[in-house]
Each structure stands twice: as structure tokens, then as C-alpha cells.
Scaffold this active site. Structure first.
Site, mmCIF file in Angstrom:
data_model
loop_
_atom_site.group_PDB
_atom_site.id
_atom_site.type_symbol
_atom_site.label_atom_id
_atom_site.label_comp_id
_atom_site.label_asym_id
_atom_site.label_seq_id
_atom_site.Cartn_x
_atom_site.Cartn_y
_atom_site.Cartn_z
ATOM 1 C CB SER A 1 -4.562 -6.592 4.255
ATOM 2 O OG SER A 1 -4.079 -5.321 3.898
ATOM 3 C CG HIS B 1 -1.898 -1.079 1.328
ATOM 4 N ND1 HIS B 1 -2.127 -1.799 2.480
ATOM 5 C CD2 HIS B 1 -2.740 -1.586 0.392
ATOM 6 C CE1 HIS B 1 -3.075 -2.687 2.251
ATOM 7 N NE2 HIS B 1 -3.458 -2.590 1.002
#
Ligand code: PNS
Length: 168
Positions: free
Chosen positions: A129, A19
């Protein structure tokens, strides 16, 4: 001249090095990047929205031009409020595109905002994630996948690893 704002949305449960790579790339294309921490109705969350927002904010504290906000409602509404020029999303591969395309079309339908897809560093393309949560759940090492303060928070959320067979 008006500054061009990009919104980087996600659930960021937790924020990963992948990210952060996308945020840096977005910052190279736009004047300001607003990271919007939302909740994906299709996913159950490990960390609550406040914690996810704070962890992301600490991770980008040294990056001028980036701010992190919690997104309690529609991404399209936030983009309109901010006068965003675009949404920026990272793609690791075709599966990401398949998941993102309907959202991009819906956000353009709702707010007329375009989504710009950015390919990240291939060295980080194995990171997600959900994988980070899965590795951490069983006490695995996530140090090379997320910033240090995020690894601490994720391990705390899971508590100490359960003893494995033979270690009891
Ligand atoms: O990291 P994720 O889970 O792919 O992020 C998805 C997220 C949070 C960006 C998406 O679910 C979202 O935009 N949620 C806010 C509500 C909304 O706008 N829903 C319609 C999306 S087209």
C-alpha cells in the site's frame, strides 16, 4: 458443524491486488473470511477508515464467504466477538515476518487466537500500500497494482499531479 472463521486484518490504505490474493487463499482454508479494516497507530493514513472499508467491500463483492468490517478497537476483541479460529496474514518476505510476529504473539496473549501466515503470489510481492501511495502521489500508473475503482479513489485523494520541472 460450526463454520471456521478467519480474520484478515490490515490498514488497507489502499487495498491492493496482493491483499485480495491473500483473502482468496484464506477463503480456500476457512469457511468464512472477515476482513477487518483497522488503523495502524504507527502509520498516517491517506484514506479514512470508512472509505478504505467501502473500497475493500466493493473489491470482494463477488466473493461468497467474505465480509468486510471496520475495526475501531482491538483485533483481539474482534476475534473473540466473532469466535474466529485464526487470524490470516500474508507474508512477502522476512521483513513482513519481523513486523508481524510481535503482533501475532500479542493477539495470542490477549485472545488465545493463532495467526496463520500465508505466502502470496510471488508475482505480486513487489506490491505494498505504501508503494502504491508513493507511485500515485507523483501521478504514476497504479492500474496493475490495485482494482480500478481503488486506483480512481487514490488518484482523487491526491488530486491532479503537480507539474514537473520543464512542463510549466
Ligand atoms: O496493514 P497493517 O498496517 O500492518 O495493519 C495493522 C493492523 C491494523 C492490523 C494492526 O495495527 C491492528 O491490529 N490494529 C488494531 C488495534 C490492535 O489490535 N492493536 C494491537 C495489535 S497486536
Amino acid at each position: 458443524m460450526t463454520s471456521r472463521i478467519a480474520v484478515c486484518p490490515g490498514s488497507f490504505d489502499p487495498v491492493t491486488l496482493g491483499h485480495l490474493d491473500i483473502v482468496r487463499r484464506a477463503l480456500s482454508l476457512f469457511d468464512e473470511v472477515v476482513v477487518a479494516v483497522g488503523s495502524n497507530a504507527a502509520k498516517s493514513q491517506l484514506l479514512d477508515a470508512r472509505v478504505r472499508t467501502d473500497l475493500f467491500a466493493s473489491a470482494v463483492a463477488d466473493l461468497a464467504g467474505v465480509r468486510v468490517v471496520q475495526m475501531p478497537g482491538l483485533l483481539a476483541d474482534l476475534c473473540r466477538e466473532l469466535g474466529a479460529s485464526a487470524i490470516v496474514k500474508g507474508l512477502r518476505g522476512g521483513a513482513d515476518f519481523d513486523a508481524e510476529q510481535p503482533m501475532a504473539l500479542m493477539n495470542r496473549h490477549l485472545a488465545g487466537v493463532e495467526t496463520v501466515f500465508v505466502t502470496g503470489d510471488p508475482a505480486l510481492s513487489h506490491i505494498s500500500s505504501s508503494m502504491v501511495r508513493d507511485v500515485a502521489r507523483y501521478g504514476g500508473d497504479i492500474c496493475d497494482l490495485v482494482p480500478e475503482h481503488v486506483a480512481d479513489a487514490v488518484h482523487r485523494a491526491f488530486g491532479p499531479p503537480a507539474p514537473t520541472e520543464g512542463s510549466r
